[in-house]
Design a protein around this motif. Structure first.
Motif, PDB file in Angstrom:
ATOM      1  N   LYS A   1       0.831  -1.193   0.000  1.00  0.00           N
ATOM      2  CA  LYS A   1       0.000   0.000   0.000  1.00  0.00           C
ATOM      3  C   LYS A   1       0.873   1.255   0.000  1.00  0.00           C
ATOM      4  CE  LYS A   1      -3.966  -2.139   2.059  1.00  0.00           C
ATOM      5  NZ  LYS A   1      -5.038  -2.064   3.010  1.00  0.00           N
ATOM      6  N   ALA A   2       2.050   1.124  -0.560  1.00  0.00           N
ATOM      7  CA  ALA A   2       2.990   2.248  -0.618  1.00  0.00           C
ATOM      8  C   ALA A   2       2.548   3.297  -1.634  1.00  0.00           C
ATOM      9  CB  ALA A   2       4.382   1.742  -0.966  1.00  0.00           C
ATOM     10  N   THR A   3       1.633   2.958  -2.510  1.00  0.00           N
ATOM     11  CA  THR A   3       1.199   3.930  -3.512  1.00  0.00           C
ATOM     12  C   THR A   3       0.530   5.127  -2.848  1.00  0.00           C
ATOM     13  OG1 THR A   3      -0.846   2.696  -3.808  1.00  0.00           O
ATOM     14  CG2 THR A   3       0.952   2.226  -5.333  1.00  0.00           C
ATOM     15  N   TYR A   4      -0.230   4.888  -1.772  1.00  0.00           N
ATOM     16  CA  TYR A   4      -0.842   5.996  -1.060  1.00  0.00           C
ATOM     17  C   TYR A   4       0.209   6.838  -0.357  1.00  0.00           C
ATOM     18  CZ  TYR A   4      -5.260   3.695  -1.962  1.00  0.00           C
ATOM     19  OH  TYR A   4      -6.333   3.123  -2.579  1.00  0.00           O
ATOM     20  N   LYS A   5       1.255   6.183   0.153  1.00  0.00           N
ATOM     21  CA  LYS A   5       2.331   6.936   0.790  1.00  0.00           C
ATOM     22  C   LYS A   5       3.015   7.843  -0.226  1.00  0.00           C
ATOM     23  CE  LYS A   5       3.280   3.520   4.354  1.00  0.00           C
ATOM     24  NZ  LYS A   5       4.222   2.556   4.895  1.00  0.00           N
ATOM     25  N   HIS A   6       3.205   7.342  -1.425  1.00  0.00           N
ATOM     26  CA  HIS A   6       3.814   8.163  -2.467  1.00  0.00           C
ATOM     27  C   HIS A   6       2.935   9.366  -2.787  1.00  0.00           C
ATOM     28  CE1 HIS A   6       7.133   5.501  -3.403  1.00  0.00           C
ATOM     29  NE2 HIS A   6       6.295   4.459  -3.379  1.00  0.00           N
TER      30      HIS A   6
ATOM     31  N   TYR B   1       0.875  10.869  -0.746  1.00  0.00           N
ATOM     32  CA  TYR B   1       0.975  11.813   0.365  1.00  0.00           C
ATOM     33  C   TYR B   1       2.273  12.614   0.300  1.00  0.00           C
ATOM     34  CZ  TYR B   1      -2.989   9.380   2.497  1.00  0.00           C
ATOM     35  OH  TYR B   1      -4.222   8.838   2.740  1.00  0.00           O
ATOM     36  N   VAL B   2       3.355  11.941  -0.046  1.00  0.00           N
ATOM     37  CA  VAL B   2       4.644  12.633  -0.152  1.00  0.00           C
ATOM     38  C   VAL B   2       4.605  13.653  -1.286  1.00  0.00           C
ATOM     39  CG1 VAL B   2       7.081  12.307  -0.724  1.00  0.00           C
ATOM     40  CG2 VAL B   2       5.970  10.759   0.894  1.00  0.00           C
TER      41      VAL B   2
END
Length: 109
Positions: free
Chosen positions: A40-45, A47-48
């Motif tokens: 679920k790193a796509t959402y973190k990207h 946000y960044v």
């Protein structure tokens, strides 16, 4: 080597039903495994990226604000030059006389 006429209307290769069933099962299992382990790193990207865009926006607004304030301070601090003070002190008759002033000869020293 077989020529095109020797092959006829059938395909030059064959697969067994067992091979096709195995292939479909492997593809299905692989797809299910990839969906379960998808990070679920796509959402973190996102946000960044959003935070970086907000930071750039705020910096540009701040820099623009300070530049405008500096221009306003410079405009407020402008000092009148001595020639402006002299011209402001002239009466209307003296201003008209300036236009009529004529120097015929420049003295040499």
């Amino acid at each position: 080597m077989k020529t095109f006429e020797d092959i006829g209307k059938k395909l030059p290769y064959t697969e067994s039903d067992e091979y096709l069933d195995n292939l479909v099962d492997q593809c299905t299992e692989n797809a299910i495994r990839q969906k379960q382990t998808k990070p679920k790193a796509t959402y973190k990207h996102l946000y960044v990226i959003a935070a970086a865009a907000l930071l750039v926006f705020l910096l540009s607004v701040t820099i623009t604000h300070f530049k405008n304030n500096d221009r306003q301070l410079l405009a407020d601090q402008q000092v009148t030059s001595p020639i402006d003070q002299f011209l402001d002190g002239l009466s209307d008759d003296e201003v008209l006389a300036l236009n009529l002033y004529d120097m015929e000869e420049i003295p040499e020293y």
